[in-house]
Enzyme design. Structure first.
Site, PDB file in Angstrom:
ATOM      1  N   GLU A 165      40.122  37.257  37.017  1.00 50.04           N
ATOM      2  CA  GLU A 165      39.920  38.500  37.751  1.00 50.04           C
ATOM      3  C   GLU A 165      41.207  39.286  38.001  1.00 50.04           C
ATOM      4  O   GLU A 165      41.728  39.319  39.117  1.00 50.04           O
ATOM      5  CB  GLU A 165      39.247  38.211  39.100  1.00 50.04           C
ATOM      6  CG  GLU A 165      37.864  37.616  38.976  1.00 50.04           C
ATOM      7  CD  GLU A 165      37.085  37.668  40.292  1.00 50.04           C
ATOM      8  OE1 GLU A 165      37.603  38.224  41.274  1.00 50.04           O
ATOM      9  OE2 GLU A 165      35.950  37.176  40.314  1.00 50.04           O
ATOM     10  N   GLU A 352      31.844  32.272  37.120  1.00 47.08           N
ATOM     11  CA  GLU A 352      31.695  32.079  38.572  1.00 47.08           C
ATOM     12  C   GLU A 352      30.439  32.792  39.019  1.00 47.08           C
ATOM     13  O   GLU A 352      30.134  33.888  38.554  1.00 47.08           O
ATOM     14  CB  GLU A 352      32.841  32.719  39.366  1.00 47.08           C
ATOM     15  CG  GLU A 352      34.071  31.897  39.512  1.00 47.08           C
ATOM     16  CD  GLU A 352      35.143  32.634  40.311  1.00 47.08           C
ATOM     17  OE1 GLU A 352      34.816  33.331  41.279  1.00 47.08           O
ATOM     18  OE2 GLU A 352      36.320  32.499  39.914  1.00 47.08           O
TER      19      GLU A 352
HETATM   20  C1  BGC Z   1      37.312  34.686  42.867  1.00 47.27           C
HETATM   21  C2  BGC Z   1      37.317  33.453  43.724  1.00 47.27           C
HETATM   22  C3  BGC Z   1      36.643  33.760  45.035  1.00 47.27           C
HETATM   23  C4  BGC Z   1      35.206  34.091  44.750  1.00 47.27           C
HETATM   24  C5  BGC Z   1      34.358  34.370  45.977  1.00 47.27           C
HETATM   25  C6  BGC Z   1      36.049  35.474  42.940  1.00 47.27           C
HETATM   26  O1  BGC Z   1      36.390  36.801  43.185  1.00 47.27           O
HETATM   27  O2  BGC Z   1      37.689  34.387  41.562  1.00 47.27           O
HETATM   28  O3  BGC Z   1      38.624  33.017  43.875  1.00 47.27           O
HETATM   29  O4  BGC Z   1      36.766  32.738  45.964  1.00 47.27           O
HETATM   30  O5  BGC Z   1      35.133  35.209  43.927  1.00 47.27           O
HETATM   31  O6  BGC Z   1      34.767  35.505  46.632  1.00 47.27           O
END
Ligand code: BGC
Length: 447
Positions: A165, A352
């Site tokens: 990101e 993610e």
């Molecule tokens: C990031 C993580 C973060 C997650 C939840 C993503 O933007 O890569 O580091 O904890 O989202 O906010």
């Protein structure tokens, strides 16, 4: 209906070094920008600092055991640059190398495939002092760091990610609420440009090594905005701004199409924000990748009549999570539009996805996280549909294995399948942990 995923679908969990390791002054580690930033009063909700976090620096075996229990096929984690090279550009720290060697060996012993990110926001503070990503020398410093990682772990990591990101670097330099806490749009855009060059250099280096088992990609989050009313010019403009000028377009365009979009180029020119671009930069940035990691959390619908001209919820970008509405059902559309627009002809991973819970003092409430199960299902359904319609998504990584340091939200937002007790550092399974284990075991779920 049964949602069965393709054979060999990669079910995983994700974390990042700064958010879980702690041990910030142990084992020869240097300080990071986030160590320093989190210690500035008022920057982090609840005053959380990362000195201990989940203590994974000491408890990594326990964490791997949790993954084994879940049955995950892959673990996405990140290397801490200040643990590997404490001042970012000087001596390599053998204890840092040894720590990740132990972690990787432990994963392998347990049959868990490593997916490792070189940079998940924790910049050596010594480099921040030199200007961080705004300093063009960063391309050389990052290349060397990547070289150290590849020399030590090249073939051991099946999936390499250069950056997680990159928008966080924009937010930290333009909006002030992430490290390093600057509010300078032009500088932030220079940082992001240099970061993309760093990415390209790292991929070139990786290719020169001809690793047998390793692949390389990048992770760009897509928080796509749609106009509530496509006929309303304000809605359209607002959504376009969030997508192209302060969102994923800043990165996907140069990475996959070889330059900044016309919209962004014009905007930067008109607002004197254009970064210094050296000849050949766009060729360096646009490297052929082996996969693209999309972090997906939500979709935003911009209704400027409701918000008085602002975007969906009036927030400014970054990893803000307090969404009034969930539009995860649009994931298939987001995926198909993204691969089409950016001509992405390589496998995709959902690198993610997850849901935060507020840090309720009533632990039982947090443990009973049916809302997380419902949310993940609401993502897996359109994902399943996207795959069945031919989009080549190879894996899904749930954020996160356990509650951890949630950047500017500190320890107030809990994303884990496991509850972290920050007093005892015990990890306690939430309801979703058992559910996710069954999804993995069944390669899907039934409803
Ligand atoms: C990031 C993580 C973060 C997650 C939840 C993503 O933007 O890569 O580091 O904890 O989202 O906010």
């Amino acid at each position: 209906m049964k949602y069965t995923f393709p054979e060999n679908f990669i079910w995983g969990v994700a974390t990042a070094a700064q958010q879980i390791e702690g041990g910030i002054t142990e084992g020869g580690r240097g300080l990071s920008n986030w160590d320093v930033f989190s210690h500035i009063p008022g920057k982090i909700e609840g005053g959380g600092v990362t000195d201990v976090a989940c203590d994974s620096y000491h408890r990594y075996e326990e964490d791997v055991a949790l993954m084994k229990k879940l049955g995950v096929k892959s673990y996405r984690f990140s290397f801490s640059w200040p643990r590997i090279i404490p001042d970012g550009c000087g001596e390599v720290n053998p204890e840092g190398i040894a720590y990740y060697r132990k972690l990787i060996d432990c994963l392998k012993k347990n049959g868990i495939v490593p997916n490792a990110t070189m940079f998940h926001w924790d910049l050596p503070y010594a480099l921040q002092v030199k200007g961080g990503f705004g300093n063009r020398n960063m391309t050389g410093w990052f290349k060397r760091y990547a070289e150290v990682l590849l020399d030590n772990f090249g073939n051991d990591i099946e999936y390499w990610v250069t950056f997680n990101e990159p928008i966080a670097t924009y937010v930290g330099n333009a909006k002030g609420f992430f490290a390093p806490g600057l509010s300078d749009d032009a500088y932030a855009r220079q940082c992001c440009h240099n970061l993309l060059v760093c990415h390209g250099e790292a991929v070139k280096l990786f290719r020169s090594r001809n690793f047998k088992n390793a692949k390389i990609g990048i992770v760009v989050d897509v928080w796509k905005h749609y106009p509530a009313d496509p006929e309303n010019a304000e809605d359209v403009k607002t959504a376009e701004f969030s997508n192209e000028i302060e969102g994923y377009g800043m990165f996907l365009n140069p990475l996959f199409l070889g330059g900044y979009s016309d919209i962004l180029t014009r905007y930067m020119e008109e607002n004197r924000l254009t970064p210094e671009i050296q000849p050949g930069d766009f060729d360096t940035i646009r490297q052929k990748l082996d996969f693209y990691g999309m972090n997906f959390y939500n979709v935003l619908i911009d209704d400027t009549r409701k918000t008085g001209g602002k975007n969906a919820d009036g927030s400014e970008g970054g990893n803000f999570q307090n969404r009034p509405e969930s539009h995860t059902e649009l994931l298939e559309r987001v995926l198909s539009e993204t691969v089409e627009k950016y001509k992405i002809d390589i496998p995709v991973m959902i690198s993610e996805n997850g849901l935060p819970q507020h840090n309720d003092p009533d632990r039982e409430k947090v443990l009973d996280d049916q809302e997380r199960i419902d949310y993940v299902k609401s993502v897996l359904k359109p994902l399943h549909s996207a795959i069945s319609h031919g989009i080549d998504v190879r894996g899904y990584y749930l954020w996160s294995l356990m509650d951890n340091f949630e950047w500017s939200a500190g320890f107030e937002a809990r994303f884990g399948l496991y509850y972290t007790d920050y007093e005892t550092l015990e990890r306690i399974p939430k309801k979703s942990a058992g559910w996710y284990a069954s999804v993995i075991a069944d390669n899907g779920f039934e409803e």
